[in-house]
Design a protein around this motif. Structure first.
Motif, mmCIF file in Angstrom:
data_model
loop_
_atom_site.group_PDB
_atom_site.id
_atom_site.type_symbol
_atom_site.label_atom_id
_atom_site.label_comp_id
_atom_site.label_asym_id
_atom_site.label_seq_id
_atom_site.Cartn_x
_atom_site.Cartn_y
_atom_site.Cartn_z
ATOM 1 N N HIS A 108 0.818 -1.209 0.000
ATOM 2 C CA HIS A 108 0.000 0.000 0.000
ATOM 3 C C HIS A 108 0.860 1.271 0.000
ATOM 4 N N SER A 109 0.164 2.373 -0.140
ATOM 5 C CA SER A 109 0.797 3.682 -0.006
ATOM 6 C C SER A 109 0.045 4.476 1.053
ATOM 7 N N SER A 110 0.602 5.605 1.463
ATOM 8 C CA SER A 110 -0.049 6.444 2.462
ATOM 9 C C SER A 110 0.277 7.909 2.197
ATOM 10 N N PHE A 111 -0.664 8.772 2.524
ATOM 11 C CA PHE A 111 -0.422 10.210 2.372
ATOM 12 C C PHE A 111 0.491 10.722 3.480
ATOM 13 N N ILE A 112 0.702 9.887 4.507
ATOM 14 C CA ILE A 112 1.639 10.237 5.576
ATOM 15 C C ILE A 112 3.038 9.860 5.100
ATOM 16 N N GLU A 113 3.858 10.835 4.855
ATOM 17 C CA GLU A 113 5.139 10.617 4.171
ATOM 18 C C GLU A 113 6.031 9.598 4.866
ATOM 19 N N LYS A 114 6.205 9.714 6.173
ATOM 20 C CA LYS A 114 7.102 8.793 6.887
ATOM 21 C C LYS A 114 6.564 7.365 6.880
ATOM 22 N N LEU A 115 5.239 7.225 6.947
ATOM 23 C CA LEU A 115 4.644 5.894 6.882
ATOM 24 C C LEU A 115 4.768 5.338 5.471
#
Length: 271
Positions: A215-222
């Motif tokens: 997956h991807s996330s809009f939270i950069e570090k995650l």
């Protein structure tokens, strides 16, 4: 043995077994690494990974076996007497569904707890913000998926029988896992000019939504900790998908239970 106790013991044991390899380490372990262990690891698609994924699917199949008849069992013996006191079957099903979801959360929490208990014996466990966020996504996505599949087994069992129900759902899940072999050679996600298209096809496979590292996330570090394919596949997509499917399955369950004729032959024994 009570249902709660079976749920807790099974999940704790698997959590311990899954994390035994951490005992040979003596280092700092981030909580997200343990979460990846229970969400089919952080690897690219290839045949050995698919085999490993099949093995790691076992605890979830065990849960489906244990609770695949938790609702259906009420239709197996003395159902006429049992439901003669139940005026509103829809309300009854919703109550049973809520109880099933509670079992799911207990199972997931205890499995992670077992992994954490083993890890901290020889390692320093680090809880950071990204791990906590990933933990929440894991619990939401996996609880919804495990809830809807187990409830579906119960519903199919009410309509047909428990053997057909489990074989149908487990067979579908195994089929989704084995079909990942397509993305090793036929629809490769590396060294191909059609990676974007192939990754879009991957998202049509329900099992792909369980692998958090894809997956991807809009939270950069995650996002830096997951998203190993560097593609857009937001974690929230899986949350919404499984939530909608859970609602649909619950509604279908209410309809099936409400229409179930109790004065018929028992699906299992034929009496």
């Amino acid at each position: 043995m009570s249902t709660y106790l079976k749920c807790i013991i099974t999940s704790l044991l698997w959590g311990v077994l899954e994390s035994l390899f951490y005992l040979r380490l003596n280092e700092k372990i981030i909580l997200s690494d343990i979460i990846f262990q229970f969400s089919f690891l952080k690897k690219y698609i290839e045949t050995p990974y698919i085999i490993d994924m099949t093995i790691k699917f076992l605890p979830y199949l065990i849960f489906q076996i244990l609770f695949g008849t938790c609702i259906y069992k009420h239709f197996c013996s003395a159902s006429n007497y049992y439901f003669s006191r139940c005026i509103n079957r829809t309300k009854w099903l919703l109550r049973e569904a809520f109880l099933l979801y509670t079992y799911v959360l207990i199972f997931l929490f205890c499995m992670l707890a077992g992994g954490v208990m083993v890890t901290v014996i020889t390692n320093e466990l680090i809880f950071d913000l990204e791990s906590i966020i990933l933990l929440l996504y894991y619990l939401i996505i996996y609880s919804l998926w495990l809830y809807l599949t187990t409830l579906l087994i119960n519903i199919i069992a009410v309509r047909f029988n428990s053997s057909v129900a489990f074989i149908a759902i487990a067979g579908l899940e195994m089929g989704c896992i084995f079909s990942l072999v397509l993305w090793e050679n036929v629809l490769p996600l590396q060294d191909s000019p059609f990676i974007d298209r192939n990754f879009l096809f991957l998202q049509l496979n329900p099992v792909a939504h369980l692998v958090l590292a894809w997956h991807s996330s809009f939270i950069e570090k995650l996002n830096m900790r997951i998203n190993i394919y560097y593609q857009s596949f937001d974690l929230n997509i899986s949350v919404v998908l499984f939530l909608l499917l859970s609602i649909i399955v619950t509604v279908v369950g209410c309809i099936v239970v409400k229409r179930k004729d109790l004065i018929i032959a028992n699906n299992e024994s034929g009496v």
